[in-house]
Design a protein around this motif. Sequence first.
Motif, PDB file in Angstrom:
ATOM      1  N   LEU A   1      -6.688  -8.014  -0.457  1.00 26.69           N
ATOM      2  CA  LEU A   1      -6.758  -7.163  -1.636  1.00 26.69           C
ATOM      3  C   LEU A   1      -5.387  -7.039  -2.301  1.00 26.69           C
ATOM      4  N   ALA A   2      -4.330  -7.060  -1.483  1.00 29.17           N
ATOM      5  CA  ALA A   2      -2.967  -6.937  -2.010  1.00 29.17           C
ATOM      6  C   ALA A   2      -2.385  -8.273  -2.437  1.00 29.17           C
TER       7      ALA A   2
ATOM      8  N   PHE B   1       0.817  -1.213   0.000  1.00 31.93           N
ATOM      9  CA  PHE B   1       0.000   0.000   0.000  1.00 31.93           C
ATOM     10  C   PHE B   1       0.858   1.274   0.000  1.00 31.93           C
TER      11      PHE B   1
ATOM     12  N   ASP C   1      -9.372  -4.070  -6.647  1.00 35.04           N
ATOM     13  CA  ASP C   1      -7.965  -4.487  -6.635  1.00 35.04           C
ATOM     14  C   ASP C   1      -7.174  -3.473  -5.821  1.00 35.04           C
ATOM     15  N   ILE C   2      -5.913  -3.779  -5.578  1.00 33.09           N
ATOM     16  CA  ILE C   2      -5.114  -2.937  -4.696  1.00 33.09           C
ATOM     17  C   ILE C   2      -4.868  -1.556  -5.297  1.00 33.09           C
TER      18      ILE C   2
ATOM     19  N   ARG D   1      -5.752   1.723  -3.236  1.00 31.81           N
ATOM     20  CA  ARG D   1      -4.758   2.747  -2.905  1.00 31.81           C
ATOM     21  C   ARG D   1      -5.200   4.117  -3.397  1.00 31.81           C
TER      22      ARG D   1
ATOM     23  N   ALA E   1      -6.767  -5.903   4.215  1.00 29.46           N
ATOM     24  CA  ALA E   1      -5.862  -5.253   3.272  1.00 29.46           C
ATOM     25  C   ALA E   1      -4.974  -6.271   2.562  1.00 29.46           C
TER      26      ALA E   1
END
Length: 411
Positions: free
Chosen positions: A342-343, A288, A381-382, A386, A339
Amino acid sequence: MSAAGFEEFAEAVAARSAGGAVEAAPRYDRVTVLGGGPDARLLAALCLAEGAAVTLFSAYGEELSALRSGAGVALRGAGPVGTYQIDQDSVPSIRTTAELDRAVAGAELIFLTGPIHKQRTYAMVLADHVRDGQVLVLAPGRSMGALEAAWLLRVGGAKADITLVETQGLPYWFAVSGATLDLSPAATVSAATLPSGRPAVLAGLARYLPNLNPVLSTVHSGFADGSGLVEVPALLLGGPAVGNGGPEVPMGGVPLPENRTFRALIGAEHAAVIARLADERAAVGRAFGVRDLPSATGWMDIHAGALKGPGSRPEPSGATATAILRDATIGSLAPLVSAARLADVAVPATEGMITLASTILGADVATAGRKLETVGIDATDIEDARRIMDVIARGATATGDPQRPGSGTDG
């Protein structure tokens, strides 16, 4: 408001607010503390010691009765030692109330205290009462605390331009003995505002919370929260196979009171687990865009305190340990797993701690945990996550309204 709609709005806000001047540090002289627990009493006393007019709100008659019938809040050990009176007309004192609207109406600074479920409740009920310019502080906010509070305020219909502050601790550890709080200085903790770019708010808050380390945004302060990775292993893992970090006690003996500290719960095996959890948190943070997080030892210094003496964190009672375990799982470990998914970063040790905590607590605390999708970040998606998080942090107020002119810009 959908995540896409919130993002669109926040981008417009960011464009309008660019180029604003940085404000001087404000002086918060009217303070309200929501809650009647020991953390709330500590904050009320610290603010009164600095000359603020302090109101303490509690919806619980038992808490208010105990406060009003006692001899005040006594602070011993470190900090502003003294006894701080309750509802006395002859001397400066903490004013108590069970009327929320009255408590927050004239406040410049509002502390949301207590466990996470109470902070959530306060955020919802405050939606009808907050006004422009007020500052709401979650202490501690743990991970995604400010994002969650902002979302709940917005869902509740709040329209005011306020600032949320997410801090990761108080300036003192405390041991409770009746109305007395025995204080020990805590380490420096990360803090950030939502929206970001309002450093003057943190500068003004330092009058009451001098151990704050300002970071770029609440995304950074959230990942800098290592409370769960320290507290959960320390409180869950024990027995002869897992030694503690305190001095050896002969069979049949008990540790001296000064040796009954949180850090003493952490032995070599705990430290190895904490290091694994710290590595997982750092890996997700990097995904992130958050780097320079503390080491495992650094997080232990922040959240477990010194082994003994000044700076030591008292060993919690059984009931307090259960409350800490619940909050650390809901507010620190669960958000990291959200988190991480998602990553696409594996965090098996963190997931294992959540499973153990849920088993001990007899409830699926992961379900109640903070997640990106439950704080308004419904990303696919990440990269999307972000971008949304960055826009929220930079451009939107806690309630989705524009920043006031001159409130600062993101650096």
